[in-house]
Scaffold this active site. Structure first.
Site, PDB file in Angstrom:
ATOM      1  N   SER A   1       0.829  -1.218   0.000  1.00 42.54           N
ATOM      2  CA  SER A   1       0.000   0.000   0.000  1.00 42.54           C
ATOM      3  C   SER A   1       0.861   1.265   0.000  1.00 42.54           C
ATOM      4  CB  SER A   1      -0.986   0.000   1.162  1.00 42.54           C
ATOM      5  OG  SER A   1      -0.346   0.197   2.393  1.00 42.54           O
ATOM      6  N   ASN A   2       2.015   1.229   0.660  1.00 44.62           N
ATOM      7  CA  ASN A   2       2.916   2.396   0.576  1.00 44.62           C
ATOM      8  C   ASN A   2       3.485   2.529  -0.830  1.00 44.62           C
ATOM      9  OD1 ASN A   2       3.379   3.900   3.214  1.00 44.62           O
ATOM     10  ND2 ASN A   2       3.375   1.759   3.875  1.00 44.62           N
TER      11      ASN A   2
ATOM     12  N   ARG B   1      22.970 -13.886   3.268  1.00 42.19           N
ATOM     13  CA  ARG B   1      22.253 -12.643   2.958  1.00 42.19           C
ATOM     14  C   ARG B   1      22.920 -11.860   1.844  1.00 42.19           C
ATOM     15  NH1 ARG B   1      18.215 -11.118   6.528  1.00 42.19           N
ATOM     16  NH2 ARG B   1      18.175 -12.394   8.387  1.00 42.19           N
TER      17      ARG B   1
ATOM     18  N   MET C   1      10.689  -6.977   4.143  1.00 43.02           N
ATOM     19  CA  MET C   1      10.865  -7.653   5.435  1.00 43.02           C
ATOM     20  C   MET C   1      12.183  -8.439   5.550  1.00 43.02           C
ATOM     21  SD  MET C   1       8.297  -6.466   6.906  1.00 43.02           S
ATOM     22  CE  MET C   1       8.216  -7.369   8.460  1.00 43.02           C
ATOM     23  N   ARG C   2      13.209  -8.025   4.836  1.00 40.44           N
ATOM     24  CA  ARG C   2      14.531  -8.635   4.997  1.00 40.44           C
ATOM     25  C   ARG C   2      15.470  -7.609   5.604  1.00 40.44           C
ATOM     26  NH1 ARG C   2      14.184 -13.579   5.134  1.00 40.44           N
ATOM     27  NH2 ARG C   2      16.385 -13.855   4.651  1.00 40.44           N
TER      28      ARG C   2
ATOM     29  N   LEU D   1      18.925  -5.901   5.788  1.00 39.48           N
ATOM     30  CA  LEU D   1      19.951  -5.710   4.761  1.00 39.48           C
ATOM     31  C   LEU D   1      21.330  -5.625   5.408  1.00 39.48           C
ATOM     32  CD1 LEU D   1      17.963  -3.110   2.664  1.00 39.48           C
ATOM     33  CD2 LEU D   1      18.571  -5.433   1.937  1.00 39.48           C
TER      34      LEU D   1
ATOM     35  N   ASN E   1      13.490   4.219   4.119  1.00 40.96           N
ATOM     36  CA  ASN E   1      12.553   3.211   4.640  1.00 40.96           C
ATOM     37  C   ASN E   1      11.414   3.912   5.361  1.00 40.96           C
ATOM     38  OD1 ASN E   1      11.615   0.589   5.533  1.00 40.96           O
ATOM     39  ND2 ASN E   1      12.466   1.056   7.551  1.00 40.96           N
TER      40      ASN E   1
ATOM     41  N   HIS F   1       8.754   3.367   8.582  1.00 42.53           N
ATOM     42  CA  HIS F   1       8.578   2.560   9.789  1.00 42.53           C
ATOM     43  C   HIS F   1       7.302   3.020  10.501  1.00 42.53           C
ATOM     44  CE1 HIS F   1       9.724   0.067  13.154  1.00 42.53           C
ATOM     45  NE2 HIS F   1       9.446   1.074  13.963  1.00 42.53           N
TER      46      HIS F   1
ATOM     47  N   ASP G   1      16.340   0.582  11.878  1.00 44.44           N
ATOM     48  CA  ASP G   1      15.405   1.646  12.258  1.00 44.44           C
ATOM     49  C   ASP G   1      16.091   2.796  12.996  1.00 44.44           C
ATOM     50  OD1 ASP G   1      13.364   0.096  11.146  1.00 44.44           O
ATOM     51  OD2 ASP G   1      12.876  -0.862  13.044  1.00 44.44           O
TER      52      ASP G   1
HETATM   53  C1  GRF Z   1       3.903  -0.616   6.747  1.00 41.88           C
HETATM   54  O1  GRF Z   1       3.262  -0.426   7.979  1.00 41.88           O
HETATM   55  C2  GRF Z   1       5.349  -0.216   6.830  1.00 41.88           C
HETATM   56  O2  GRF Z   1       5.574   0.884   7.646  1.00 41.88           O
HETATM   57  C3  GRF Z   1       5.967  -1.441   7.437  1.00 41.88           C
HETATM   58  O3  GRF Z   1       5.319  -2.513   6.824  1.00 41.88           O
HETATM   59  C4  GRF Z   1       4.009  -2.097   6.417  1.00 41.88           C
HETATM   60  C5  GRF Z   1       3.920  -2.348   4.945  1.00 41.88           C
HETATM   61  O4  GRF Z   1       2.633  -2.110   4.441  1.00 41.88           O
HETATM   62  N1  GRF Z   1       7.397  -1.399   7.298  1.00 41.88           N
HETATM   63  P1  GRF Z   1       2.404  -2.005   2.884  1.00 41.88           P
HETATM   64  O5  GRF Z   1       3.003  -3.265   2.260  1.00 41.88           O
HETATM   65  O6  GRF Z   1       3.083  -0.771   2.382  1.00 41.88           O
HETATM   66  O7  GRF Z   1       0.931  -1.965   2.710  1.00 41.88           O
END
Ligand code: GRF
Length: 198
Positions: free
Chosen positions: A15-16, A68, A93-94, A96, A110, A112, A148
């Site tokens: 979604s982002n 990795r 979700m990896r 780096l 990124n 967060h 982060d």
């Molecule tokens: C978001 O909350 C982002 O901040 C986090 O993972 C989620 C990803 O959501 N790192 P989407 O795949 O962008 O919908």
């Protein structure tokens, strides 16, 4: 000035990623999204990227096991032909390694789902609720090897309401994420914010 060429790395629903693609539809936006790459072959975001007419790449991390850096070399090889200026992590979700991060130093950002430096890591909404936080939010930051922890580009706070559940709070934060990620990418693409050396 030429628009910056952007790759978005995802693992899930994207979604982002969609928020960035939509912002970049405006030709006056200083960045264009030219590639979406995923480590998850079934990521929902890949379909959404294809539907938006954007090139996609899948680099499954599984064949590389614990190596990795070998995974990252494959990822880098998928990115390189697209002459990318900026890489955006969007639910990627990896973790780096310093090798990849230093290659993209100052050009890797990124998002967060918390007001960093509070609540680094996973399960941020549950932890904010458990801590009794009155405010929560989202942060876009430059990526450094420590998770982060890089310099902050844009943040937005949202209130935590008395009857919030993880789901209601997550939805409020996600709406903030979709607002600030395009703002942050604009600042980076225009060179109006820079990560200092180190
Ligand atoms: C978001 O909350 C982002 O901040 C986090 O993972 C989620 C990803 O959501 N790192 P989407 O795949 O962008 O919908």
């Amino acid at each position: 000035m030429a628009r910056k060429r952007v790759a978005i790395l995802i693992s899930g629903r994207g979604s982002n990623m969609v928020a960035l693609i939509e912002a970049a539809r405006d030709t006056s936006y200083p960045a264009e999204i030219v590639l979406v790459a995923s480590n998850e072959p079934d990521a929902q975001g890949l379909e959404r990227a294809r539907a938006a007419g954007i090139a996609t790449a899948v680099v499954d991390h599984r064949p590389y096991g614990k190596d990795r850096q070998a995974f990252e070399h494959a990822l880098q090889a998928a990115i390189e032909p697209h002459a990318i200026d900026i890489v955006c992590l969007a639910g990627f979700m990896r973790l780096l390694t310093p090798w990849f991060i230093s290659h993209w130093d100052g050009r890797l950002i990124n998002i967060h789902p918390a007001l960093l430096p509070a609540f680094k890591g996973l399960d941020t909404h549950a932890r904010a609720l458990a801590a009794g936080a009155k405010q929560h939010g989202a942060t876009v930051h430059f990526v450094v090897p420590e998770m982060d922890s890089g310099p902050i580009i844009v943040q937005q706070a949202v209130p935590v309401l008395p009857d919030d559940t993880e789901a209601t709070l997550a939805a409020r934060v996600l709406a903030a994420e979709h607002r600030i990620y395009p703002q942050a990418l604009r600042l980076v693409a225009e060179g109006r914010t820079q990560k200092t050396a180190g």
